[in-house]
Structure formats: structure tokens, C-alpha cells
Design a protein around this motif. Structure first.
Motif, mmCIF file in Angstrom:
data_model
loop_
_atom_site.group_PDB
_atom_site.id
_atom_site.type_symbol
_atom_site.label_atom_id
_atom_site.label_comp_id
_atom_site.label_asym_id
_atom_site.label_seq_id
_atom_site.Cartn_x
_atom_site.Cartn_y
_atom_site.Cartn_z
ATOM 1 N N UNK A 1 71.922 73.675 -9.936
ATOM 2 C CA UNK A 1 73.717 73.574 -10.213
ATOM 3 C C UNK A 1 73.439 74.943 -11.769
ATOM 4 N N UNK A 2 74.227 75.982 -11.245
ATOM 5 C CA UNK A 2 73.881 76.646 -13.102
ATOM 6 C C UNK A 2 75.670 77.282 -13.371
ATOM 7 N N UNK B 1 75.473 76.262 -6.676
ATOM 8 C CA UNK B 1 74.919 75.488 -6.629
ATOM 9 C C UNK B 1 73.544 76.380 -5.564
ATOM 10 N N UNK B 2 72.307 76.178 -6.337
ATOM 11 C CA UNK B 2 71.133 77.091 -5.513
ATOM 12 C C UNK B 2 69.861 77.039 -5.253
ATOM 13 N N UNK B 3 69.954 77.264 -3.670
ATOM 14 C CA UNK B 3 68.530 76.804 -3.319
ATOM 15 C C UNK B 3 67.721 76.740 -3.305
ATOM 16 N N UNK B 4 66.576 77.030 -3.849
ATOM 17 C CA UNK B 4 65.487 77.220 -3.319
ATOM 18 C C UNK B 4 64.469 77.178 -2.437
ATOM 19 N N UNK C 1 71.371 73.051 -14.421
ATOM 20 C CA UNK C 1 71.312 71.791 -14.564
ATOM 21 C C UNK C 1 70.719 71.317 -13.399
ATOM 22 N N UNK C 2 69.294 70.199 -13.803
ATOM 23 C CA UNK C 2 69.166 69.377 -12.533
ATOM 24 C C UNK C 2 69.451 68.482 -12.370
ATOM 25 N N UNK D 1 73.169 81.985 -3.168
ATOM 26 C CA UNK D 1 73.758 80.658 -3.955
ATOM 27 C C UNK D 1 75.086 80.769 -2.692
ATOM 28 N N UNK D 2 75.167 78.783 -3.474
ATOM 29 C CA UNK D 2 77.285 78.359 -2.766
ATOM 30 C C UNK D 2 77.994 78.415 -4.258
ATOM 31 N N UNK D 3 78.449 78.882 -3.462
ATOM 32 C CA UNK D 3 79.797 78.784 -5.070
ATOM 33 C C UNK D 3 80.408 77.747 -5.031
ATOM 34 N N UNK D 4 80.636 76.666 -5.948
ATOM 35 C CA UNK D 4 81.126 75.449 -6.559
ATOM 36 C C UNK D 4 82.987 75.762 -7.367
ATOM 37 N N UNK D 5 82.850 76.695 -7.494
ATOM 38 C CA UNK D 5 83.855 75.981 -8.743
ATOM 39 C C UNK D 5 83.372 75.487 -10.031
#
Length: 140
Positions: free
Chosen positions: A34-35, A54-57, A26-27, A64-68
Motif C-alpha cells: 500500500x502507498x 494498492x500497488x501490484x507488481x 507499507x508492506x 495501482x488500485x485506488x483504495x482511498x
């Protein structure tokens, strides 16, 4: 599409029900990616993602930052798509740690701000009024 689809307020978002339990990207309107696994959707296209990251490019690197569990208002979704698991493993990107990607993102943002500052300065030197809202990456 038939006439009944036009009368059904769920016609557009009802199609999202087919995506429940699938891994989606999801953008968001603020630029975040977010994935996660779609667990719920309502008539306003509000989404509930589970096991979200949350994927940061930055360039050809990502972190990847885990967001639950993540609740997203439908109005903030710009793009939504299913993740192809085969292609996901073959990405030409290098995964790096969260600290490294956040540092790279900060440096990239500082470079972008410096470019904007230089463009603003050059425009002012030429006697042009500067509207910082229109200075974006298209000018850099």
C-alpha cells in the motif's frame, strides 16, 4: 536509547509521529503493498493512510488500485518506509492498467501453483511425505 525509552510504552510507535503527512509505502503481512499519506498512528502502531493505492507488481510491470482511506492494524505491518519522490519517478518499471496487472497477477499465481503441484508430485513419486506449507518460492 536511554532507560526512559524502555519505560515509555510509546517509544517505538512515537517515532511514527514524525512520519505523519508523509507519503509512505507499507508492506502488509499478506503480501500486499500500500502507498498513501500517513494521517494518524496510535500506541499500537495502527495506521490511517489517506489517498491510498494498492500497488501490484508482476515482473517489471505494476498497476495501482485506488483504495482511498485505509486503516491498518499495526500487527499486520511488515515494512514501512517513506517514498522518495525523486526516485519514484525514475523507477525502471512500466505502469499498466489495473485489468492488465490483475490478469498478469492471476497468470503468475497459476504458474506458481503449477510448480507447487509438480514438486508435490515429484516428492510423492519418491515416497516422500509432502508438507505443502513448506513448498514455497524457494523451491521453485
Amino acid at each position: 536509547m536511554n532507560i526512559m525509552d524502555d519505560l515509555n510504552p510509546l517509544a517505538g510507535t512515537a517515532h511514527l509521529l514524525e512520519e505523519v503527512d508523509k507519503k509512505l509505502m507499507v508492506l502488509l503481512r499478506d503480501g500486499r503493498t500500500l502507498i498513501g499519506y500517513l494521517r494518524s498512528v496510535d500506541q499500537f502502531a495502527n495506521l490511517v493512510l489517506h489517498r491510498t493505492i494498492e500497488r501490484i507488481h508482476v515482473g517489471n510491470e505494476y498497476g495501482d488500485i485506488p483504495r482511498g482511506v485505509f486503516i491498518i492494524r499495526g500487527e499486520n505491518v511488515v515494512l514501512l518506509g517513506e517514498i522518495d519522490r525523486e526516485k519514484e519517478t525514475k523507477l525502471p518499471l512500466k505502469e499498466i492498467s489495473v485489468d492488465e496487472i490483475l490478469d498478469a497477477q492471476r497468470r503468475e499465481q497459476e504458474q506458481r501453483q503449477e510448480k507447487h503441484r509438480l514438486i508435490s508430485k515429484a516428492l510423492k513419486e519418491r515416497g516422500l511425505a509432502v508438507n505443502t506449507d513448506i513448498i514455497n518460492e524457494d523451491f521453485c
